[in-house]
Design a protein around this motif. Structure first.
Motif, short mmCIF file in Angstrom:
data_model
loop_
_atom_site.label_atom_id
_atom_site.label_comp_id
_atom_site.label_asym_id
_atom_site.label_seq_id
_atom_site.Cartn_x
_atom_site.Cartn_y
_atom_site.Cartn_z
N UNK A 130 12.05 11.71 -34.92
CA UNK A 130 10.85 11.55 -35.74
C UNK A 130 11.27 10.75 -36.98
N UNK A 131 10.63 9.61 -37.20
CA UNK A 131 10.99 8.72 -38.31
C UNK A 131 9.86 8.68 -39.33
N UNK A 132 10.02 9.30 -40.50
CA UNK A 132 9.01 9.14 -41.55
C UNK A 132 8.82 7.67 -41.88
N UNK A 177 11.23 7.54 -29.94
CA UNK A 177 10.86 7.60 -31.36
C UNK A 177 9.36 7.79 -31.52
N UNK A 178 9.00 8.65 -32.46
CA UNK A 178 7.63 8.74 -32.96
C UNK A 178 7.68 8.56 -34.46
N UNK A 179 6.67 7.92 -35.02
CA UNK A 179 6.57 7.77 -36.46
C UNK A 179 5.97 9.05 -37.06
N UNK A 180 6.29 9.30 -38.31
CA UNK A 180 5.71 10.43 -39.03
C UNK A 180 5.04 9.90 -40.29
N UNK A 181 3.76 10.19 -40.44
CA UNK A 181 2.98 9.69 -41.57
C UNK A 181 2.23 10.85 -42.22
N UNK A 182 2.30 10.92 -43.54
CA UNK A 182 1.59 11.93 -44.32
C UNK A 182 0.49 11.26 -45.13
N UNK A 183 -0.69 11.80 -45.08
CA UNK A 183 -1.82 11.27 -45.84
C UNK A 183 -2.56 12.39 -46.53
N UNK A 184 -3.41 12.02 -47.46
CA UNK A 184 -4.41 12.96 -47.96
C UNK A 184 -5.45 13.16 -46.86
N UNK A 228 1.59 -2.03 -40.31
CA UNK A 228 2.90 -2.16 -39.66
C UNK A 228 3.17 -1.07 -38.63
N UNK A 229 2.58 0.11 -38.81
CA UNK A 229 2.75 1.16 -37.80
C UNK A 229 2.17 0.69 -36.47
N UNK A 230 1.03 0.01 -36.52
CA UNK A 230 0.43 -0.52 -35.29
C UNK A 230 1.33 -1.54 -34.63
N UNK A 231 2.04 -2.32 -35.45
CA UNK A 231 2.95 -3.33 -34.89
C UNK A 231 4.08 -2.67 -34.09
N UNK A 232 4.52 -1.50 -34.52
CA UNK A 232 5.62 -0.83 -33.79
C UNK A 232 5.20 -0.46 -32.38
N UNK A 233 3.92 -0.16 -32.18
CA UNK A 233 3.45 0.29 -30.88
C UNK A 233 3.89 1.70 -30.53
N UNK A 234 4.39 2.44 -31.50
CA UNK A 234 4.92 3.79 -31.25
C UNK A 234 3.87 4.85 -31.57
N UNK A 235 3.99 6.03 -30.97
CA UNK A 235 3.07 7.12 -31.32
C UNK A 235 3.29 7.58 -32.75
N UNK A 236 2.25 8.14 -33.35
CA UNK A 236 2.32 8.61 -34.73
C UNK A 236 2.02 10.10 -34.77
N UNK A 291 15.56 15.36 -34.18
CA UNK A 291 16.08 14.78 -35.41
C UNK A 291 14.97 14.19 -36.26
N UNK A 292 15.12 14.34 -37.56
CA UNK A 292 14.30 13.62 -38.54
C UNK A 292 15.21 12.54 -39.11
N UNK A 293 14.82 11.30 -38.89
CA UNK A 293 15.67 10.16 -39.27
C UNK A 293 15.03 9.47 -40.47
#
Length: 497
Positions: free
Chosen positions: A162-164, A184-191, A202-210, A255-257
């Motif tokens: 998991x990559x913040x 790999x999955x992305x990790x995103x925190x929002x309000x 840029x997250x969309x460019x990765x093509x990875x799950x969030x 892992x949190x990377x």
């Protein structure tokens, strides 16, 4: 990060200038940790605190499901509870913190005290507060070793990271490196109900799950001036790190990377003989201490505030301190920064080759204002972050490419009015309280960029290069080459190298 205007994705330094205390002002007396509760059905973690009779609550919403009832989730939620309290403590910065029913191991107590003292170093400096006498009162819990997940991952050959992700050059480079080694999955925190275009594009460019988490701070923090609260930077990356560990548990990731590079460990300044580091919770000191705490976290995370169904986090939720530890300690994810021994100069070189991101990445803090009316959809071209990104990429990207990136407002290196900001980055002025590179990296970047054929007509850059070249401690060509190699140590497990 100024919690009154939260850029909840990461480190947004929106608090400018030296703080001024409300007058008349008395520091609070005692900050108390009340309790945390978790609802597996809704995926909501609620953390409750109290300061001299004023109550605060912060809520985190993550993927719901039965994993919330595991000992690992309980242990990870407890760490979120411990670190998130700093946002509410700093409203009045009392001399005493009372953990109440939450027992701490010796390692956790030492870690939490440093998290407050060093993580609030900038806050104390700006508000003219000496926090060194802070006392933390907590019952002692027995230390208990945890079997780290590295061995499990190595045995199975499966790695799930998991990559913040903040949308800047550091996390983009880490994603592209780690995806070669792991799922790999992305990790995103929002309000709640808000997403930042500077992350989403840029997250969309990765093509990875969030994997997403919503962080809802107590609305009283948004009224800081009205309520007479102290305001200023908090170690938000530490809070987000704990949330990421919880998310990794819930998503069964080993892992949190992180994407915290070498220069994050260098203090912004020293004051009264103590380091003040805007990036403390991105530093090697924080990383090592947090890893140690993760390794010693126990399944018995203490009592829940409410043993009812809505608060039930599993068998540990209502067991209370007397129930004792679980038969087996929880497995918590590995936590490490893939960039720990890498310079921003190296990151800039790597990012230059990732052309698919050049049109979408944005590190300008003005892209992350909570007030959408103030939030920019382009680089401001004026702030310290814009200047630093332009400078660190200038040795590796064509001048025309950078001018396209900053097309709306103009490239900072083309603006002589920003000479003072660049000189501060180079060490000829006060280093900004921002997530920017170390002075020697910036000096090397100036010298390397000025040698490019397409930069001979850049008056500001050439002037800065002449100034740096005349300094006795100017980096040599060999120094610049050395910065493109690993520097120092890292905590990266073998399977992620």
């Amino acid at each position: 990060m100024n919690e009154g205007d939260p850029a909840v994705h990461g480190c947004g330094n929106l608090h400018k200038g030296v703080g001024t205390l409300p007058h008349p002002y008395n520091r609070g007396r005692v900050f108390r940790y009340e309790a945390f509760t978790a609802d597996a059905e809704s995926g909501v973690l609620t953390c409750r605190y109290e300061l001299d009779g004023r109550e605060f609550a912060e809520r985190f919403t993550l993927p719901a499901g039965p994993r919330w009832r595991s000992g690992a989730a309980r242990a990870a939620a407890r760490l979120v509870f411990l670190l998130a309290g700093v946002s509410y403590y700093k409203t009045a910065a009392p001399p005493v913190i009372d953990l109440g029913e939450t027992a701490l191991t010796e390692a956790e107590l030492a870690f939490l005290r440093e998290f407050y003292l060093q993580g609030l170093g900038e806050f104390g400096y700006r508000n003219h507060l000496d926090l060194s006498s802070l006392r933390i009162e907590a019952r002692r819990a027995p230390a208990e070793a945890v079997a780290l997940p590295e061995a499990q991952a190595e045995a199975s050959g499966e790695r799930r990271a998991l990559v913040p992700f903040g949308g800047g050059i550091d996390s983009i480079v880490v994603v592209e490196r780690v995806r070669r080694l792991a799922d790999v999955a992305l990790f995103v925190v929002n309000r709640p109900a808000d997403r930042f275009a500077a992350i989403e594009a840029p997250a969309a460019v990765t093509g990875l799950p969030i994997v997403r988490a919503e962080r809802e701070i107590d609305p009283q923090l948004l009224r800081s001036a009205e309520l007479g609260f102290l305001n200023g930077h908090v170690p938000v990356t530490g809070i987000l790190s704990a949330i990421a560990v919880l998310a990794a548990v819930l998503e069964d990731r080993d892992a949190v990377v992180m994407s915290n590079e070498w220069s994050a460990s260098v203090p912004t300044l020293e004051y009264d003989g103590r380091p003040v580091n805007h990036q403390f919770s991105k530093s090697d000191v924080f990383e090592a201490a947090f890893r140690h705490v993760l390794a010693g976290a126990s399944a018995d995370a203490g009592p829940a505030a409410d043993a009812g169904p809505a608060a039930d986090a599993g068998p540990a939720a209502d067991a209370g301190p007397a129930a004792g530890p679980h038969p087996a300690p929880p497995r918590l994810p590995e936590y490490f920064s893939w960039l720990r021994d890498r310079t921003e100069l190296w990151v800039g070189q790597e990012f230059a080759a990732l052309e698919q991101y050049h049109g979408s990445f944005r590190s300008c803090n003005k892209a992350f204002y909570s007030d959408k009316a103030r939030r920019l959809d382009h680089w401001c071209g004026q702030c310290d972050k814009c200047c630093f990104i332009d400078l660190i990429l200038a040795p590796f990207l064509p001048a025309a490419a950078l001018r396209r990136i900053f097309a709306v407002t103009g490239e900072p290196l083309d603006n002589p009015g920003l000479a003072g900001k660049f000189r501060a980055l180079l060490g000829a002025g006060a280093k900004p309280f921002e997530c920017v590179g170390e002075v020697s990296e910036c000096r090397a970047a100036v010298l390397l960029a000025a040698r490019r054929d397409d930069r001979t007509d850049s008056p500001l850059l050439q002037q800065l290069a002449r100034e740096v070249s005349g300094w006795p401690d100017a980096p040599s060509a060999a120094d610049a080459v050395a910065m493109l190699a690993p520097v120092g140590e890292n905590f990266i497990p073998a399977g992620y190298r």
